[in-house]
Motif scaffolding. Sequence first.
Motif, PDB file in Angstrom:
ATOM      1  N   ASP A  42       2.921 -27.109 -52.395  1.00 37.36           N
ATOM      2  CA  ASP A  42       3.657 -26.390 -51.360  1.00 37.36           C
ATOM      3  C   ASP A  42       3.918 -27.328 -50.197  1.00 37.36           C
ATOM      4  OD1 ASP A  42       4.586 -23.749 -50.135  1.00 37.36           O
ATOM      5  OD2 ASP A  42       3.116 -24.398 -48.661  1.00 37.36           O
ATOM      6  N   ILE A  43       5.150 -27.364 -49.730  1.00 36.90           N
ATOM      7  CA  ILE A  43       5.532 -28.292 -48.672  1.00 36.90           C
ATOM      8  C   ILE A  43       4.773 -28.007 -47.376  1.00 36.90           C
ATOM      9  CG2 ILE A  43       7.494 -26.914 -47.837  1.00 36.90           C
ATOM     10  CD1 ILE A  43       9.024 -29.564 -47.500  1.00 36.90           C
ATOM     11  N   GLY A  44       4.429 -26.737 -47.151  1.00 32.66           N
ATOM     12  CA  GLY A  44       3.677 -26.393 -45.947  1.00 32.66           C
ATOM     13  C   GLY A  44       2.275 -26.969 -45.977  1.00 32.66           C
ATOM     14  N   LEU A  45       1.631 -26.961 -47.152  1.00 33.58           N
ATOM     15  CA  LEU A  45       0.293 -27.548 -47.254  1.00 33.58           C
ATOM     16  C   LEU A  45       0.351 -29.054 -47.025  1.00 33.58           C
ATOM     17  CD1 LEU A  45      -1.540 -25.699 -50.163  1.00 33.58           C
ATOM     18  CD2 LEU A  45      -1.749 -25.368 -47.700  1.00 33.58           C
ATOM     19  N   PHE A  46       1.401 -29.702 -47.537  1.00 30.92           N
ATOM     20  CA  PHE A  46       1.557 -31.130 -47.245  1.00 30.92           C
ATOM     21  C   PHE A  46       1.677 -31.350 -45.738  1.00 30.92           C
ATOM     22  CE2 PHE A  46       4.733 -34.442 -46.184  1.00 30.92           C
ATOM     23  CZ  PHE A  46       3.944 -35.559 -46.436  1.00 30.92           C
ATOM     24  N   SER A  47       2.520 -30.569 -45.081  1.00 29.51           N
ATOM     25  CA  SER A  47       2.723 -30.739 -43.640  1.00 29.51           C
ATOM     26  C   SER A  47       1.445 -30.493 -42.855  1.00 29.51           C
ATOM     27  CB  SER A  47       3.821 -29.790 -43.148  1.00 29.51           C
ATOM     28  OG  SER A  47       5.067 -30.119 -43.730  1.00 29.51           O
ATOM     29  N   SER A  48       0.577 -29.616 -43.381  1.00 25.21           N
ATOM     30  CA  SER A  48      -0.669 -29.325 -42.672  1.00 25.21           C
ATOM     31  C   SER A  48      -1.600 -30.527 -42.646  1.00 25.21           C
ATOM     32  CB  SER A  48      -1.374 -28.127 -43.314  1.00 25.21           C
ATOM     33  OG  SER A  48      -1.955 -28.469 -44.562  1.00 25.21           O
ATOM     34  N   THR A  49      -1.380 -31.501 -43.521  1.00 21.03           N
ATOM     35  CA  THR A  49      -2.222 -32.703 -43.531  1.00 21.03           C
ATOM     36  C   THR A  49      -1.735 -33.750 -42.538  1.00 21.03           C
ATOM     37  OG1 THR A  49      -0.965 -33.834 -45.291  1.00 21.03           O
ATOM     38  CG2 THR A  49      -2.713 -32.312 -45.979  1.00 21.03           C
ATOM     39  N   LEU A  50      -0.557 -33.546 -41.958  1.00 18.66           N
ATOM     40  CA  LEU A  50      -0.040 -34.483 -40.966  1.00 18.66           C
ATOM     41  C   LEU A  50      -0.758 -34.274 -39.638  1.00 18.66           C
ATOM     42  CD1 LEU A  50       3.812 -34.084 -41.614  1.00 18.66           C
ATOM     43  CD2 LEU A  50       2.187 -35.588 -42.793  1.00 18.66           C
ATOM     44  N   ASN A  51      -0.807 -35.324 -38.833  1.00 21.80           N
ATOM     45  CA  ASN A  51      -1.395 -35.146 -37.510  1.00 21.80           C
ATOM     46  C   ASN A  51      -0.411 -34.413 -36.602  1.00 21.80           C
ATOM     47  OD1 ASN A  51       0.395 -37.028 -36.217  1.00 21.80           O
ATOM     48  ND2 ASN A  51      -0.898 -38.710 -36.924  1.00 21.80           N
ATOM     49  N   ALA A 107      -9.148 -35.359 -63.610  1.00 24.03           N
ATOM     50  CA  ALA A 107      -9.036 -34.805 -62.261  1.00 24.03           C
ATOM     51  C   ALA A 107      -7.599 -34.370 -61.978  1.00 24.03           C
ATOM     52  CB  ALA A 107      -9.501 -35.832 -61.231  1.00 24.03           C
ATOM     53  N   VAL A 108      -6.641 -35.206 -62.389  1.00 24.68           N
ATOM     54  CA  VAL A 108      -5.229 -34.854 -62.211  1.00 24.68           C
ATOM     55  C   VAL A 108      -4.900 -33.585 -62.991  1.00 24.68           C
ATOM     56  CG1 VAL A 108      -2.851 -35.579 -62.692  1.00 24.68           C
ATOM     57  CG2 VAL A 108      -4.474 -37.209 -61.718  1.00 24.68           C
ATOM     58  N   THR A 109      -5.379 -33.503 -64.221  1.00 23.66           N
ATOM     59  CA  THR A 109      -5.133 -32.323 -65.050  1.00 23.66           C
ATOM     60  C   THR A 109      -5.732 -31.075 -64.407  1.00 23.66           C
ATOM     61  OG1 THR A 109      -5.093 -33.654 -67.066  1.00 23.66           O
ATOM     62  CG2 THR A 109      -5.486 -31.297 -67.329  1.00 23.66           C
ATOM     63  N   TRP A 110      -6.951 -31.205 -63.865  1.00 20.94           N
ATOM     64  CA  TRP A 110      -7.593 -30.082 -63.192  1.00 20.94           C
ATOM     65  C   TRP A 110      -6.733 -29.591 -62.029  1.00 20.94           C
ATOM     66  CZ3 TRP A 110      -9.318 -27.766 -58.900  1.00 20.94           C
ATOM     67  CH2 TRP A 110     -10.353 -26.835 -58.994  1.00 20.94           C
ATOM     68  N   LEU A 111      -6.228 -30.527 -61.238  1.00 20.65           N
ATOM     69  CA  LEU A 111      -5.417 -30.161 -60.077  1.00 20.65           C
ATOM     70  C   LEU A 111      -4.097 -29.528 -60.501  1.00 20.65           C
ATOM     71  CD1 LEU A 111      -6.113 -33.333 -57.915  1.00 20.65           C
ATOM     72  CD2 LEU A 111      -6.787 -30.991 -57.338  1.00 20.65           C
ATOM     73  N   SER A 134      -4.756 -26.047 -61.617  1.00 22.54           N
ATOM     74  CA  SER A 134      -5.071 -25.219 -60.449  1.00 22.54           C
ATOM     75  C   SER A 134      -3.854 -24.958 -59.584  1.00 22.54           C
ATOM     76  CB  SER A 134      -6.152 -25.904 -59.600  1.00 22.54           C
ATOM     77  OG  SER A 134      -7.316 -26.116 -60.355  1.00 22.54           O
ATOM     78  N   MET A 135      -2.703 -25.526 -59.965  1.00 22.07           N
ATOM     79  CA  MET A 135      -1.466 -25.382 -59.192  1.00 22.07           C
ATOM     80  C   MET A 135      -1.612 -25.893 -57.766  1.00 22.07           C
ATOM     81  SD  MET A 135       0.144 -21.769 -60.506  1.00 22.07           S
ATOM     82  CE  MET A 135       1.592 -22.058 -59.478  1.00 22.07           C
ATOM     83  N   ALA A 136      -2.438 -26.901 -57.592  1.00 22.88           N
ATOM     84  CA  ALA A 136      -2.583 -27.517 -56.282  1.00 22.88           C
ATOM     85  C   ALA A 136      -1.533 -28.595 -56.065  1.00 22.88           C
ATOM     86  CB  ALA A 136      -3.977 -28.121 -56.133  1.00 22.88           C
ATOM     87  N   ILE A 137      -1.047 -29.179 -57.166  1.00 23.96           N
ATOM     88  CA  ILE A 137      -0.150 -30.324 -57.062  1.00 23.96           C
ATOM     89  C   ILE A 137       1.009 -30.196 -58.040  1.00 23.96           C
ATOM     90  CG2 ILE A 137      -2.020 -31.873 -56.337  1.00 23.96           C
ATOM     91  CD1 ILE A 137      -2.020 -33.003 -59.208  1.00 23.96           C
ATOM     92  N   ASN A 138       2.029 -31.001 -57.804  1.00 26.48           N
ATOM     93  CA  ASN A 138       3.132 -31.217 -58.738  1.00 26.48           C
ATOM     94  C   ASN A 138       3.083 -32.658 -59.208  1.00 26.48           C
ATOM     95  OD1 ASN A 138       4.199 -28.606 -58.246  1.00 26.48           O
ATOM     96  ND2 ASN A 138       5.247 -29.371 -56.421  1.00 26.48           N
ATOM     97  N   VAL A 139       3.624 -32.927 -60.380  1.00 23.20           N
ATOM     98  CA  VAL A 139       3.665 -34.287 -60.895  1.00 23.20           C
ATOM     99  C   VAL A 139       5.109 -34.648 -61.222  1.00 23.20           C
ATOM    100  CG1 VAL A 139       3.196 -33.524 -63.264  1.00 23.20           C
ATOM    101  CG2 VAL A 139       2.726 -35.892 -62.607  1.00 23.20           C
ATOM    102  N   SER A 199      10.518 -31.892 -54.371  1.00 28.17           N
ATOM    103  CA  SER A 199       9.394 -31.456 -55.186  1.00 28.17           C
ATOM    104  C   SER A 199       9.152 -29.963 -55.031  1.00 28.17           C
ATOM    105  CB  SER A 199       8.130 -32.241 -54.798  1.00 28.17           C
ATOM    106  OG  SER A 199       6.981 -31.684 -55.391  1.00 28.17           O
ATOM    107  N   ASP A 200       9.153 -29.486 -53.793  1.00 23.67           N
ATOM    108  CA  ASP A 200       8.916 -28.078 -53.498  1.00 23.67           C
ATOM    109  C   ASP A 200       9.967 -27.204 -54.167  1.00 23.67           C
ATOM    110  OD1 ASP A 200       7.495 -26.161 -51.221  1.00 23.67           O
ATOM    111  OD2 ASP A 200       9.594 -25.635 -51.507  1.00 23.67           O
ATOM    112  N   ALA A 201      11.242 -27.558 -53.992  1.00 26.55           N
ATOM    113  CA  ALA A 201      12.331 -26.726 -54.508  1.00 26.55           C
ATOM    114  C   ALA A 201      12.370 -26.721 -56.027  1.00 26.55           C
ATOM    115  CB  ALA A 201      13.670 -27.221 -53.955  1.00 26.55           C
TER     116      ALA A 201
END
Length: 391
Positions: free
Chosen positions: A270-279, A232-236, A239-244, A304-306
């Motif tokens: 992307d830092i913006g996608l992370f922020s979108s998960t915040l309340n 699952a981690v490899t898939w993500l 897919s460029m959804a995550i950084n490791v 991570s983003d930079a």
Amino acid sequence: MNSNESLRDIFNGDMDIDRIVDALSYYAKGQPIIPGKTVLIFDEIKDCPNVRTSFKYFSLDRRYDVIAISSFSGLGAYDKNNQGFVSDYQKEMTMHPMDFEEFLWASSINPRQTENLRLCMQNEEPVPEYLHQEMLRLYRMYMLVGGMPEAVETFIQTRDLDSVLAYQNKVLDQLRSGFGYRLLKDGKPKLNPSFQLATTSVFDSIDANLSKTYGKFGFKQFEFDNRTVHEAVTWLLDSMAINVSYNLQSLEIPLEDQKLPKLFKLYFQDIGLFSSTLNELHRQAVSRGDTYHSGVSIFDHVVSDAFSKSGKNLYYFRRPTGLEIDFVAEYQGKTTLIQSKPRNGNYKSLRTILEDGKYQVDSAIRIGEKNLARNGKILDIPYYLVPFLAC
């Protein structure tokens, strides 16, 4: 190409370029396809593997330039069988979301200002105060908007963060809808419900695991075997959804040789996608400069983003004793510790390593809102300068 079966069928026959172009002309809605002038752009080619086979014939024909695109769903995630892959006739490029410097360009900030930032970082000089305050404000916005082109364009045109958030939520929904698909031998993707659940579980756990060692904590929380979680981690990642970010067994250069593959942390791509998960309260706090969420600094995502958008690998250093450094990088030819500002202001781990001769490390960077300043072995920089550190 994923919504039009007849369009995909064009590439199921022979690879005669005249036949393909004639068939494509039917879908061009009156737009002529002119040899030597027309660029053919194939979008979402993961859903039509035979398009990639055609690259060889377009390349040999030489009359048309071809650009092929695959989005978050990822070429790698669907291409384990190398279906239709002809490497000698294509050049692959990884397109990351916009970094902060590109965000500044899109915001019509004078390029001389970004060059001033670069020079301040290079010469270790404080940023002029007017520019320092403006960059703090702009980077807070970048934390919320991120670098996805449509999100940036929406923000630039409307200055409406709610509209940006709506787009980011749509992207996350689209991303999740692709979880669990694998490519079959016939080139068609098929959903595996169990793998979909595993991938979703891993992705949704990122925020909770930021300050933990994944190899020690992460696997045990999932109701799946370790192999499935790794897949699952490899898939993500594909897919460029995550950084490791990998834990290091030592702080010696080259760091890549010291990484521990089974001990890692995950971050949003992307830092913006992370922020979108915040309340909403946390997002408002970020816009005011309160950059902590659930005890974890958003500064971690700044690094991570930079680094990921500049093509740099991510590493951290953690020991069972509690000694932990958020990030470790090779900077100016030597191992450099990079530490986000902790809520309690405690830099014990950083100081321990700098003062203990066995580690042989004498360079560290602390990230916060203060202007750039050198304090012995430690360089304090504002978080908007991290992208220039990554260059």
